[in-house]
Design an enzyme around this catalytic site. Sequence first.
Site, PDB file in Angstrom:
ATOM      1  N   THR A   1      35.197  79.903  48.142  1.00 21.33           N
ATOM      2  CA  THR A   1      34.249  80.964  48.518  1.00 21.33           C
ATOM      3  C   THR A   1      34.234  82.064  47.457  1.00 21.33           C
ATOM      4  O   THR A   1      33.172  82.574  47.088  1.00 21.33           O
ATOM      5  CB  THR A   1      34.600  81.543  49.908  1.00 21.33           C
ATOM      6  OG1 THR A   1      34.570  80.470  50.848  1.00 21.33           O
ATOM      7  CG2 THR A   1      33.616  82.602  50.344  1.00 21.33           C
TER       8      THR A   1
ATOM      9  N   GLU B   1      39.967  86.950  56.084  1.00 19.84           N
ATOM     10  CA  GLU B   1      38.916  86.489  55.163  1.00 19.84           C
ATOM     11  C   GLU B   1      39.166  87.014  53.752  1.00 19.84           C
ATOM     12  O   GLU B   1      39.001  86.293  52.771  1.00 19.84           O
ATOM     13  CB  GLU B   1      37.539  86.975  55.645  1.00 19.84           C
ATOM     14  CG  GLU B   1      37.061  86.377  56.935  1.00 19.84           C
ATOM     15  CD  GLU B   1      36.723  84.902  56.789  1.00 19.84           C
ATOM     16  OE1 GLU B   1      37.641  84.107  56.508  1.00 19.84           O
ATOM     17  OE2 GLU B   1      35.560  84.546  56.970  1.00 19.84           O
TER      18      GLU B   1
HETATM   19  N1  HSE Z   1      28.610  84.921  53.656  1.00 18.05           N
HETATM   20  C1  HSE Z   1      29.728  84.225  53.064  1.00 18.05           C
HETATM   21  C2  HSE Z   1      29.272  83.616  51.748  1.00 18.05           C
HETATM   22  C3  HSE Z   1      30.194  83.154  54.003  1.00 18.05           C
HETATM   23  O1  HSE Z   1      28.217  82.995  51.742  1.00 18.05           O
HETATM   24  O2  HSE Z   1      29.953  83.785  50.735  1.00 18.05           O
HETATM   25  C4  HSE Z   1      31.353  82.376  53.483  1.00 18.05           C
HETATM   26  O3  HSE Z   1      31.720  81.438  54.485  1.00 18.05           O
END
Ligand code: HSE
Length: 308
Positions: free
Chosen positions: A181, A128
């Site tokens: 992201t 990630e």
């Molecule tokens: N919690 C993370 C975000 C998940 O919202 O940035 C990303 O898939």
Amino acid sequence: MNSIKVQAPASSANLGPGFDVFGIALREPVDMIEVTEEEGDGIFIVNKSKITTPVSVESNAAGVVANKLLNDFGFKRSLTIKIHKGIKPGIGLGSSAASSVATVLAINELLGLKLQQWQIIRYSSYGEAACSGVAHTDNVAASLLGGFTVVKGERAFSLKPPANIAVCIATPSISLPERKTEYARSILPKHVELDKVVNNVANAFLILAGFAMHDITLIGKGMNDEIIEPVRRRLIKGYEDVKKAALDSGAAGVCISGAGPSMLAIVDSSIYSPRNVTDCMVEAFGRNGITAEGFYTRIGKGAEIVRQ
Ligand code: HSE
């Protein structure tokens, strides 16, 4: 030459107020990773799917976690990682988390590492970090454990979903910045007003209570986020209309799936039609001039070894 195949599901993080904490695993789509070990040295990535994914070790989540595991545990092996990708990257359905989790589980089994749950979460989160700049563990926990998951760092637990809960997903074709992201996190507020924090904590507990008591209405009521979504929804043209269309057609709750741009609705399928809710969400994107793809599914189980 030994080989292990592991399948890991898509997931949706946050569920509104549970930013970086809540997740659900989806029954489909899934990623499947097959890792083969041989004498020698080096990690080789082969993409066996139509979905594009980088094949260099440094830029592929599976490559990153494999490299880290081999280095940390001092194994000199040649690993070939065949990726059968079912989860499109960059749409908010935990694609990198699924590949990372499946790779960690496959290598754990192949090399007999006997990793504990927290270590599996830790190693998966390196994938990630490589893809989104932050080692968030919410998608990883959901993809690993299945069900509804709560995670704090590397500590996670999972609750079984209510029997009739269905999940509707609508994914708009919106062009978002590369490393979506990372971008969607960079625009978030650094300071938050106390009343918004209080409301978010209350909503998060409604969701947790809803899963604990198998009350879909309660889960839906909690799916309102006053901190993250008010900022991120600006990236999703049609957000308001899609949310309204889902609620009007029977959804118990609606939110952005992870960092978006997919939107997610939950539905009590003993009362309302998940197909209709999904169609209404897709049509609402359409009325805003945005093409969208929709599907509905269930909350599913976590990653597992595929016995051949
Ligand atoms: N919690 C993370 C975000 C998940 O919202 O940035 C990303 O898939």
